[in-house]
Design a protein around this motif. Structure first.
Motif, PDB file in Angstrom:
ATOM      1  N   THR A  43       0.836  -1.199   0.000  1.00 22.25           N
ATOM      2  CA  THR A  43       0.000   0.000   0.000  1.00 22.25           C
ATOM      3  C   THR A  43       0.866   1.242   0.000  1.00 22.25           C
ATOM      4  O   THR A  43       0.615   2.195  -0.748  1.00 22.25           O
ATOM      5  CB  THR A  43      -0.928  -0.007   1.221  1.00 22.25           C
ATOM      6  OG1 THR A  43      -1.773  -1.148   1.127  1.00 22.25           O
ATOM      7  CG2 THR A  43      -1.763   1.237   1.285  1.00 22.25           C
ATOM      8  N   ASP A 158      -5.956  -0.792  -4.959  1.00 22.49           N
ATOM      9  CA  ASP A 158      -5.443  -1.353  -3.706  1.00 22.49           C
ATOM     10  C   ASP A 158      -6.442  -2.347  -3.134  1.00 22.49           C
ATOM     11  O   ASP A 158      -7.450  -1.970  -2.567  1.00 22.49           O
ATOM     12  CB  ASP A 158      -5.192  -0.224  -2.693  1.00 22.49           C
ATOM     13  CG  ASP A 158      -4.458  -0.729  -1.462  1.00 22.49           C
ATOM     14  OD1 ASP A 158      -4.179  -1.943  -1.382  1.00 22.49           O
ATOM     15  OD2 ASP A 158      -4.157   0.092  -0.580  1.00 22.49           O
ATOM     16  N   GLU A 159      -6.174  -3.602  -3.310  1.00 20.96           N
ATOM     17  CA  GLU A 159      -7.066  -4.680  -2.862  1.00 20.96           C
ATOM     18  C   GLU A 159      -8.525  -4.346  -3.129  1.00 20.96           C
ATOM     19  O   GLU A 159      -9.351  -4.348  -2.219  1.00 20.96           O
ATOM     20  CB  GLU A 159      -6.868  -4.939  -1.358  1.00 20.96           C
ATOM     21  CG  GLU A 159      -5.397  -5.115  -1.029  1.00 20.96           C
ATOM     22  CD  GLU A 159      -5.173  -5.957   0.218  1.00 20.96           C
ATOM     23  OE1 GLU A 159      -6.067  -6.745   0.560  1.00 20.96           O
ATOM     24  OE2 GLU A 159      -4.101  -5.844   0.814  1.00 20.96           O
TER      25      GLU A 159
HETATM   26 MG   LIG Z   1      -2.411  -2.461   2.218  1.00 19.40          MG
END
Ligand SMILES: [Mg+2]
Ligand SMILES: Nc1ncnc2c1ncn2[C@@H]1O[C@H](COP(=O)(O)OP(=O)(O)OP(=O)(O)O)[C@@H](O)[C@H]1O
Lengths: 357, 550
Positions: A43, A158-159
């Motif tokens: 991240t 991000d995910e």
């Molecule tokens: Mg993360």
């Protein structure tokens, strides 16, 4: 639409070294995935590209343009958040139009582009809905449309799928990949799900503790992991401790427990302590009284445990203190019973040696 | 996630502005109080003022009284509040949503009016006193320590109940089950598992009670009579009939602030320790108990909640009774209100104007500060956070004295008008405004703001385009709460008001000093209605934004 170049990026949070000396080249239009365990800095690295996290040192370029000193709102990246981050006070159309307003796009063109973007994510006709009336998958689509509509240079995810259920996750990841290919966008995708990474990426970077462990195609990181960590992270595997007994012409023999394994490797000398990697599905349970196929090596072991998992059956074999895992499709052959002896064949090219850590 | 980067001047500008305003209107005035307490008539630095005041038995007694009352109120409130919170959180008490609303009310209703109501009921010639004495019960009056502790308990118990209630609800059921599963009895689990988890919340609430009961002016003024109390003696020394004595007032003021500020710092520590299992999966179950126990719990909860509100109803009723001097008569009439109105309608106008202006300014200053301290963590914003909380520990009288001493001469003269009242009110309510906006922000996912920035709006534009609209409902709710408590602000007002700028509270205050019981009760009734009505109007807003009153 631009190539991304990260050069010697470093970042510490107090004593935590979140990103260490990361250099990467992501090609124009490539779907690139950052993969790694929780807290490894994925991240942080992505947020650096978006501009939400400062670099201690290093540089980031989009094409030839250096952007790491640019404030986040002028980088023209499109970021899809794990929590969707859909503005609850705006309608679906309002959300999608948001970035166009920031760019001062006139209202007729704006409406047209919003409509197109929603069609792209199969949400035509949802313009006037409110976020609280949408499902998780639909919210994720709005988030995607909101990014795509501004025609970002880079798509950052991000995910994005971690809040969806398993089935929807598989559908959405296919859709995301399709859209990215269709629009020719450069995309950075963050996940800690190795299957997801393998399924959609053109290239994967595996990270550990802020460092890049390996960068390669899905096939490379799965089949030719650079080290035991990558191998382990890419899925269930055998990492067997052993000692080299002979090394001749690229063919090395390793003693593991009481069995002798063959592997191909350029370096290594008798007496070296090594870790041998071989995937459970590369091991072949030989029928009773059968030798291995040509060019295959084999070893014998005692069956310690059998687990039937539906699609496949997993066997734990004992090599005299070391356990090796074998996967067979469907069910185990009749002669393999706990406590019984079996022969296992394998292609020595599939066995990889690492120096013991 | 930190977003503080060199080019984001926005948080830095807010921090500078916030620290500047607090420095000028809070730290500097307090510093002047501090200064005068160390200076003698010849402008030499000296400890003589301290030696003089602190050696007098009368003022020593003031310290003893204040602390005895503060500590007794804190213990009493805790003993009342923790079981009450437990009953509401874990027992099937009927009418819980109503209870939750009523519990918070005493915090925003004027507490000195509750004290005054108690005097009307249980004072020397109070309705209840007369009745009790007629029954042959040798009850004299409520004045003094028992009355003060009773009023503090009834008006401050929400400080303990609300955080404790939240803590009880946040204890993960599986934790208790694990305890029982390991063989502990339910009682043992309560003592060894549940109580330690809620203890920091209880402590932080109890310390707020201690601060409030130490610094409170109005309640003490109504109920202490001639017993020395710190917060009152500060006022008497400064604005006394025998002539103003800022140096001596400063000595007591500084001592009082030192006490309350250290309690506040302690409270902050407990607040930061307040950690529940953040991944609460199962809310703790409501216990099934026998009907007798349940009845007991119901009577206890509803009894407390209602008794705390009785004084306010009593004042409303009594304001319609006829008074001759301080003596009440049984006939209903609106004479009190006529008297009040005939005197002047100006105080009501003043109250509305001052409270409106101050709650607007307090929000304009407090919301950006709350935003910066919540979203941009840094050492500087931490300093801002701490400074902005400090006014909570400073009694209104001391702040008022500071403002007078600092701004009655020199380059900036503010005394004698309305502006100084608005400034004092803003400073007093800043802690609440900062806390409230930070609470509102905690409910807004920070990635919303990042999404907006990512889509091309600068941080400043994002704040105004996205954050402000998202916060608006909560901010309006917070402004109403500020307004309501400011309409009943007494302690700083009595020091700072002058001439035509008297408010409803000062009318009551003067009537109490004199013999205008009728006018006092009418003014109190008007004040209760002016505070209760806005609250009712924004009740839904407050619920929706889960606005904590603390
Ligand atoms: Mg993360
Ligand atoms: N703002 C911050 N302040 C302090 N430490 C941070 C901050 N952001 C990240 N870290 C630390 O940096 C490390 C990397 O964090 P990061 O969020 O990049 O991990 P991640 O790979 O995304 O993990 P996950 O899969 O759990 O999301 C972690 O140890 C984290 O605690």
């Amino acid at each position: 639409m631009a190539a991304i170049a990260l050069d010697k990026i470093d970042r510490k949070f107090g004593t935590v070294h979140a990103v260490r000396d990361v250099s990467l080249e992501i090609r124009d239009g490539e779907f690139f995935t950052l993969l790694g365990p929780s807290g490894c800095g994925k991240t942080t690295l992505m947020r650096m590209v978006a501009g939400f996290c400062e670099l201690d040192s290093g540089s980031i370029r989009f094409g030839a343009r250096r952007i790491d000193a640019l404030p986040p709102h002028r980088r023209n990246t499109g970021m899809v958040f794990q929590s969707y981050a859909i503005f609850p006070n705006l309608s679906v159309a309002g959300n999608v139009a948001y970035g166009l307003r920031a760019r001062g796009v006139a209202s007729t063109e704006r409406n047209e582009r919003v409509r197109k973007a929603l069609r792209l994510v199969h949400l035509d006709g949802y313009e006037d809905r409110w976020p609280h009336q949408l499902s998780g998958g639909q919210l994720q689509r709005v988030a995607l449309a909101r990014c795509l509509v501004i025609e970002p240079e880079v798509l950052l995810l991000d995910e994005p799928l971690s809040n969806l259920d398993a089935k929807l996750r598989v559908e959405m990841r296919y859709e995301i990949r399709q859209l990215q290919q269709k629009l020719g966008l450069t995309a950075i995708y963050v996940t800690h799900d190795q299957e997801e990474a393998l399924a959609i990426s053109e290239r994967i970077a595996v990270m550990r503790a802020g460092r890049l462990e390996q960068v390669g195609t899905p096939w490379e990181v799965y089949n030719q992991p650079a080290n035991p960590f990558v191998a382990d992270f890419m899925g269930v595997t055998n990492l067997l401790p052993g000692v080299v007994v002979s090394a001749r012409g690229g063919r090395i023999e390793v003693k593991i427990g009481e069995a002798l394994f063959a592997a191909r490797a350029e370096t290594g000398a008798a007496g070296d302590k090594v870790t041998l990697l071989i995937r459970p599905e590369s091991l072949l349970l030989l029928p009773a009284q059968h030798g291995p196929p040509p060019n295959f090596a084999s070893f014998e072991a005692i069956v310690a445990r059998i687990e039937y998992l539906g699609v496949l059956t997993r066997l734990d074999l004992d090599l005299g203190g070391v356990t090796v895992r074998v996967a067979v499709l469907d069910k185990a052959p009749d002669h393999a019973v706990p406590g019984g002896r079996v022969s296992v064949g394998y292609d020595p090219a599939r066995a990889i040696l690492f120096p013991a850590s | 996630m930190t977003m503080l980067r060199p080019q984001s001047v926005f948080p830095l500008a807010i921090t500078a502005l916030g620290l500047g305003l607090l420095g000028l209107f809070f730290v500097y005035p307090l510093f002047t109080v501090f200064k005068v307490s160390f200076i003698d008539a010849q402008a030499h630095i000296t400890l003589a003022n301290y030696a003089k005041i602190l050696s007098k038995g009368f003022y020593q007694q003031a310290f003893i009284n204040s602390f005895a009352i503060g500590i007794a109120s804190t213990i009493g409130t805790t003993l009342l509040g923790v079981p009450l919170a437990y009953c509401v959180a874990r027992l099937p008490v009927p009418g819980k949503s109503a209870v939750l609303v009523l519990i918070a009310l005493p915090l925003v209703l004027p507490s000195f009016i509750a004290a005054y109501a108690l005097v009307l009921l249980l004072g020397r010639s109070g309705v209840m006193t007369v009745w009790l004495q007629a029954q042959g019960i040798p009850f004299r009056s409520i004045y003094g320590m028992p009355g003060l502790v009773a009023v503090y308990m009834l008006t401050l118990y929400p400080y303990v109940v609300l955080p404790t209630l939240a803590a009880f609800k946040a204890v993960d059921a599986s934790m208790e089950e694990a305890g029982q599963n390991l063989g502990a009895s339910r009682w043992r689990v309560f003592w060894t598992v549940v109580l330690p988890i809620v203890a920091p919340s209880v402590m932080s609430g109890a310390l707020l009670v201690l601060i409030e009961s130490l610094e409170n002016f109005g309640v003490a003024f109504v109920l202490a009579e001639d017993r020395p109390i710190l917060s009152i003696e500060v006022y008497r020394l400064f604005a006394g009939e025998v002539g103003s004595n800022p140096a001596s007032a400063g000595v007591l003021g500084v001592s009082l602030i030192l006490c309350t500020t250290s309690v506040l710092l302690l409270q902050r520590r407990y607040l930061s320790k307040r950690r529940f299992a953040t991944s609460t999966r199962a809310a703790p179950p409501i216990h099934k108990v026998g009907s007798a126990l349940n009845l007991l719990a119901t009577v206890f909860v509803w009894g407390t909640v209602l008794v705390a509100l009785v004084p306010f109803f009593a004042v409303l009723v009594i304001s319609f009774l006829e008074f001759r001097g301080p003596v009440m008569h049984g006939n209903f009439s609106v004479a009190n209100f006529q008297d009040l109105w005939n005197r002047s309608s100006r105080p009501l106008f003043n109250t509305v104007f001052l409270a409106s202006a101050a709650s607007l300014v307090a929000a304009l200053v407090g919301v950006p500060i709350g935003y910066v301290v919540t979203r941009f963590r840094s050492r500087l914003s931490h300093l801002l956070d701490m400074t902005a909380m400090m006014p909570f520990a400073v009694s209104g009288t001391v702040l008022g004295i500071g403002l007078v001493v600092a701004f009655n001469a020199g380059w900036l003269i503010l005394t004698g008008g309305w502006l100084i009242l608005v400034i004092a009110y803003c400073v007093r309510k800043l802690p609440f405004n900062v806390r409230a906006s930070s609470a509102i922000l905690h409910q807004i996912d920070p990635s919303l703001e990042e999404a907006s920035i990512n889509l091309g709006f600068s941080p400043v534009a994002t704040f105004f385009r996205l954050t402000v609209p998202l916060m608006l409902g909560g901010v309006v709710g917070g402004m109403v709460l500020t307004w309501v408590t400011l309409a009943a602000e007494l302690s700083s007002t009595v020091v700072l008001y002058s001439g035509s700028w008297s408010t409803m509270t000062t009318v009551i205050f003067q009537a109490l000093e004199g013999t205008g019981a009728g006018i006092a009760s009418a003014a109190s009734a008007v004040l209760i209605l002016t505070t209760a009505l806005p609250l009712l109007m924004v009740y839904r807003l407050l619920r929706k934004h889960q606005l904590a009153v603390l």
